[in-house]
Design a protein around this motif. Structure first.
Motif, PDB file in Angstrom:
ATOM      1  N   ARG B 108      82.504  50.473  -6.716  1.00  0.00           N
ATOM      2  CA  ARG B 108      82.420  50.958  -5.005  1.00  0.00           C
ATOM      3  C   ARG B 108      84.112  50.693  -4.541  1.00  0.00           C
ATOM      4  O   ARG B 108      84.577  51.950  -4.347  1.00  0.00           O
ATOM      5  CB  ARG B 108      81.512  50.245  -4.187  1.00  0.00           C
ATOM      6  CG  ARG B 108      80.442  51.244  -2.992  1.00  0.00           C
ATOM      7  CD  ARG B 108      80.503  49.904  -2.576  1.00  0.00           C
ATOM      8  NE  ARG B 108      79.450  49.198  -2.209  1.00  0.00           N
ATOM      9  CZ  ARG B 108      79.198  47.908  -2.553  1.00  0.00           C
ATOM     10  NH1 ARG B 108      80.043  47.280  -2.491  1.00  0.00           N
ATOM     11  NH2 ARG B 108      78.640  47.325  -3.312  1.00  0.00           N
ATOM     12  N   ARG B 111      85.488  53.617  -6.687  1.00  0.00           N
ATOM     13  CA  ARG B 111      85.267  55.197  -5.916  1.00  0.00           C
ATOM     14  C   ARG B 111      86.173  55.005  -5.175  1.00  0.00           C
ATOM     15  O   ARG B 111      86.611  56.461  -4.719  1.00  0.00           O
ATOM     16  CB  ARG B 111      84.067  55.407  -6.101  1.00  0.00           C
ATOM     17  CG  ARG B 111      83.578  55.095  -7.909  1.00  0.00           C
ATOM     18  CD  ARG B 111      82.076  56.164  -7.455  1.00  0.00           C
ATOM     19  NE  ARG B 111      80.901  56.493  -8.317  1.00  0.00           N
ATOM     20  CZ  ARG B 111      80.563  55.733  -8.218  1.00  0.00           C
ATOM     21  NH1 ARG B 111      79.814  55.086  -7.058  1.00  0.00           N
ATOM     22  NH2 ARG B 111      79.505  55.698  -9.069  1.00  0.00           N
ATOM     23  N   ALA B 112      86.413  54.237  -4.151  1.00  0.00           N
ATOM     24  CA  ALA B 112      86.785  54.369  -2.403  1.00  0.00           C
ATOM     25  C   ALA B 112      88.386  54.924  -2.531  1.00  0.00           C
ATOM     26  O   ALA B 112      88.891  54.568  -3.321  1.00  0.00           O
ATOM     27  CB  ALA B 112      86.454  53.366  -1.814  1.00  0.00           C
ATOM     28  N   LYS B 113      88.395  55.670  -1.910  1.00  0.00           N
ATOM     29  CA  LYS B 113      89.926  55.926  -1.816  1.00  0.00           C
ATOM     30  C   LYS B 113      90.994  54.530  -0.915  1.00  0.00           C
ATOM     31  O   LYS B 113      89.901  54.273   0.288  1.00  0.00           O
ATOM     32  CB  LYS B 113      90.569  57.010  -1.223  1.00  0.00           C
ATOM     33  CG  LYS B 113      89.861  58.540  -2.151  1.00  0.00           C
ATOM     34  CD  LYS B 113      90.039  59.699  -0.921  1.00  0.00           C
ATOM     35  CE  LYS B 113      89.212  60.615  -2.045  1.00  0.00           C
ATOM     36  NZ  LYS B 113      88.759  61.346  -1.068  1.00  0.00           N
TER      37      LYS B 113
END
Ligand code: HEM
Lengths: 322, 548
Positions: B108, B111-113
């Motif tokens: 997760r 993927r997150a910025k």
């Protein structure tokens, strides 16, 4: 020079190193007690002499035996002593500028060398073919290096525990006494962060809370000791891991099984597991500080057993000590 | 976890959840690790059946009471005991319980910025600079610079805001390490469980087939081993040993040809530390010794013809190579039964030299070899080739036999053979010509060597190795990489902008200050460089630099 002369030179250098370490130990403890600059200079000078003699002893023994000089327990012990003192002088004294723990380091070196001569001395001889493998060299080198690093780390942990206890007493005294408690007097026993020591670039030996001067043990602040100890153990752990794996590869090659719960293998595993426990403890709230330090000490005892007790009392495939 | 619950969960579900949460905690991991260590301690202090059954037996005789207790607790086979398996299993479950959510979280996070921040001056490291470029361009340049420094960067050019982070490899390494440890445990258990290991003794010129009953003594088989041995055939052509002059062994090697059941063959040279892998088995040089070829006849009936594998008993402190080699020929079909005990001196010259000088000489090579023999008659109690129980036997004769001789074993005299290096006074008596036919003759046509090989099958060795490598590779970033976060914010300030940089490190904080300072310099330069006060007269001097 003949083999015998090299062997004698090695023995003489060993004795010189032992006496030098004893003298350096006395001078270092004297420095800790009296804080005379000259005592520290003397201790360092003698320590360096001991280190050089120690190194000469290792090299000449290698020449006498005609192989790399880490083939048995006596040789491991001299090698570890060398690395421990070297690591101390280089990283702790010269780089981190911590001067007051030298006595403990030399005491350990003396103990280690005394053990080596009294229990494990053998003349320089060639090795059994089974012990003669490329992987063995790597394995032994890694184990010696790791032991030295973990050894220094645990030594610092002992000093840390002493200092932390004295800091706690100090805090207690301030809290119960008439003096108001200091504002964050550098004595962060429980707050010692993962690896954030107070800046120990200079004068790290001086307790930070200078306002709270009283009878104190003249050691670096516990947070510094803790962070330093962690650095050494964090360095030593992967090296130990690597060393154990190389040992397994060697065992696979030589005895046809990479792991057989032979006492030496068992104990190196125990030591590994305990230090893994230490690393976890460092990362867990509530285990930081004293509890983690105790796990590290248990790990060190286990390391000593891996080295000595197994060879002295418990036999196994590794019983090539004598 | 807390708060009002809509449908009251059963207490079972609650306790399962509690157990799961407990297993996931790091504290549990520590305790389990220490328990694993404690179990191993027991295993190293109490003799273990798989390693030394004799010592266990001796212990049971010496301390019957304790032995019963240890037996009941499984302490004589710690690493095979139920409770060790339980600890390992719990550790397994704990690891998995801890790794699955951690791995998910990592994916997760990957993927997150990186998230933008507002109050940069609240971070432990903070600096402010005035730069020549406008906010939008300055932020873009700063982002590029951070990317070049291997930060993951999120740029919001419109608001002049940059969020960056570095060091995800720490968590990746840590996860790789933990998964690899799990893989290692599984691979070890599967490999040992489905494998076997044993010893095979083969005499030069003879063959051996990998099957249960051809092993010396017991084969150790794993718990899940199905019983299918590889069926490999080994033909030993030659055994070679090299010694130093001091008698210290230097190298041993067995030259052999290997044949698999499917017909593939291979020529191999097995040496110390140089095992050979063939047809799923690993072959190691383990031991060696002497095997005289012995022929025993009664009249023209051959009772025995073949190699006799000899062993040694070395007195403590003695040089094994200076000791004679002993063994037995047991003739079980005769009535009364007969056993011939032999004692071999491989090197007569060295042996007589040690007798003369009192200094034991190593007998490393065959040089006029000879044997002393004793003939025993009576009832044999076992078929052991290494011991002879003489309780129901009596000795009928004894004598000496050199290589190439034939002797009359009943009378203990020599029928044919030249004494060579052996003094006649030692009892090599020639048989009287008129003594009648010998009842039992013994020949010693040849002296060969045998090799002892360790044969093992372990299918998961490559997996174990791979896991071990992954452990080390994962450990390094897990211990050394630190996670760092940095933010940049550019605001309009005259013709240029005012650049704020803030950040912190989660680990190795003592190193971060230096890195941060150089980052600030780099970002400032990238954003057009710090502007002087002259060119920006309207700047507020106090905002030039704020250090934490
Ligand atoms: C089974 C043997 C295990 C070994 C040898 C092991 C070893 C390690 C090591 C060496 C680290 C690095 C520590 C550091 O970064 O300072 C670590 C971190 C960690 N381990 Fe384990 N571990 C084991 C089992 C477990 C289990 C069962 C759990 C979960 C319940 C767990 C959870 C963690 C976590 C969360 C970290 C990250 C700590 C951090 O970096 O802040 N470990 N482990």
């Amino acid at each position: 020079m003949t083999t015998e002369q090299w062997a004698r030179l090695s023995s003489d250098a060993f004795n010189l190193a032992l006496f030098a370490y004893i003298a350096a130990m006395i001078a270092s403890f004297a420095y800790l007690a009296f804080r005379r600059e000259r005592l520290h200079t003397v201790a360092t000078a003698i320590g360096v002499i001991g280190l050089v003699a120690n190194g000469v002893s290792i090299v000449t023994r290698g020449i006498a035996a005609g192989r790399t000089p880490w083939g048995n327990m006596y040789e491991y012990s001299t090698m570890i002593t060398f690395l421990v003192v070297l690591g101390y002088l280089w990283f702790i004294e010269a780089r981190a500028k911590v001067r007051t723990v030298g006595g403990f380091v030399y005491a350990m070196a003396v103990l280690w060398m005394a053990m080596a001569v009294s229990f494990f001395y053998v003349g320089p001889t060639a090795l059994m073919p089974a012990l003669n493998s490329y992987w063995r060299q790597i394995h032994v080198t890694a184990m010696i290096t790791a032991s030295s690093l973990l050894g220094i780390g645990c030594l610092l942990t002992i000093v840390y525990l002493i200092k932390a206890a004295s800091e706690r007493r100090e805090l207690e005294r301030l809290r119960t006494g008439t003096t108001p408690p200091p504002i964050m007097g550098g004595a962060g026993v429980e707050t010692s962060d993962q690896d954030a020591p107070p800046d120990y670039a200079g004068g790290a030996d001086e307790p930070v809370g200078s306002a709270t001067t009283s009878r104190k043990i003249g050691l670096p602040p516990s947070a510094t000791l803790d962070a330093l100890a962690y650095k050494f153990i964090r360095f030593g752990f992967p090296v130990w891991t690597f060393g154990v794996i190389c040992g397994a590869i060697w065992a696979q090659q030589t005895w046809g099984r990479y792991w057989g719960w032979d006492p030496k293998e068992t104990w190196s595993f125990i030591t590994w597991v305990i230090f893994a426990g230490y690393l976890h403890a460092r990362a867990t709230a509530g285990w930081k500080g004293t509890r983690a330090a105790i796990v590290a000490l248990v790990g060190f005892v286990s390391l000593l057993i891996t080295y000595y007790a197994v060879n002295l009392w418990i036999a196994g495939l590794h019983s090539y000590a004598k | 976890m807390s708060g009002p619950v809509a449908s009251t969960p059963s207490s079972l579900r609650k306790s399962v959840a509690l157990v799961w949460r407990t297993l996931r905690s790091m504290r549990t991991a520590i305790v389990l690790l220490l328990m694993l260590a404690a179990g191993a301690v027991v295993g190293s202090l109490i003799p273990q059946i798989p390693n030394s059954p004799q010592r266990v037996a001796a212990y049971q005789v010496d301390h019957p009471l304790w032995a019963k207790l240890w037996q009941a607790a499984g302490f004589f086979d710690v690493f095979g005991s139920w409770w060790f398996a339980l600890i390992t299993t719990l550790l397994f479950v704990s690891l998995v319980a801890c790794l699955i959510p951690r791995s998910r979280a990592m994916i997760r996070a990957a993927r997150a910025k990186p998230i933008h921040a507002r109050e940069l001056d609240a971070f432990p490291a903070f600096a402010e600079r005035r730069v020549a470029l406008e906010p939008e361009a300055a932020a873009a340049k700063a982002a590029t610079m951070l990317r070049r420094k291997h930060y993951r960067v999120e740029l919001d050019a419109a608001s002049g805001s940059v969020a960056a982070e570095k060091g995800a490899l720490r968590e990746i390494g840590s996860l790789a390490f933990h998964w690899a440890f799990l893989l290692l445990l599984i691979a070890v258990i599967v490999g040992k469980g489905t494998g076997y290991v044993g010893h095979a003794t083969i005499v030069e010129g003879y063959g051996w087939t990998d099957a249960q009953f051809n092993y010396d003594g017991d084969v150790r088989t794993g718990r899940f081993f199905g019983g299918d041995f590889s069926g490999t055939q080994i033909q030993l052509q030659n055994f070679q040993d090299d010694f130093r002059t001091s008698g210290i062994p230097m190298d041993f090697s067995s030259q052999m040809s290997l044949t698999a059941p499917d017909g593939t063959t291979e020529q191999a040279d097995v040496r110390i530390n140089h095992p050979v892998v063939f047809n799923g088995i690993r072959i190691y040089q383990f031991g060696f010794g002497w095997a005289p070829i012995v022929q025993v006849r009664r009249g023209d009936q051959t009772l025995f013809d073949g190699p006799v594998v000899l062993g040694q008993t070395t007195p403590p402190g003695g040089n094994p190579l200076a000791q004679p080699w002993t063994g037995f020929v047991k003739l079980t079909t005769l009535r009364p039964q007969i056993a011939i005990a032999v004692r071999l001196y491989p090197d007569a010259v060295a042996y007589f030299q040690s007798l003369a000088t009192g200094v034991p000489q190593p007998m490393t090579e065959a040089n006029a070899p000879f044997m002393e023999y004793e003939v025993w008659q009576g009832k044999l109690l076992d078929n052991s080739l290494t011991t002879l129980d003489t309780r129901f036997m009596h000795q009928t004769s004894q004598g000496l036999i050199g290589k190439g001789w034939t002797v009359d074993a009943t009378r203990g005299c020599v029928i044919s053979g030249t004494s060579g290096a052996i003094p006649a006074s030692l009892g090599n008596v020639t048989c009287p010509t008129n003594g009648g036919p010998a009842t039992l003759t013994m020949g010693f046509p040849d002296l060969r060597q045998y090799t002892t090989l360790q044969i093992s099958h372990d299918a998961t060795v490559p997996w174990v190795l791979a896991a071990a490598i992954l452990i080390v590779l994962g450990l390094l970033p897990a211990l050394y990489i630190s996670r760092r976060k940095v933010w940049v914010r550019a605001r309009p300030d005259g013709t240029g902008s005012s650049l704020q940089v803030g950040g912190f490190a989660l680990q190795r904080k003592d190193r971060f200050d230096e890195e941060f300072a150089s980052l600030v310099e780099a970002v400032t330069t990238a954003a057009g460089g710090a502007t002087t006060r002259e060119s920006q007269p309207e700047s507020r001097p106090e905002s030039q630099e704020v250090s934490p």
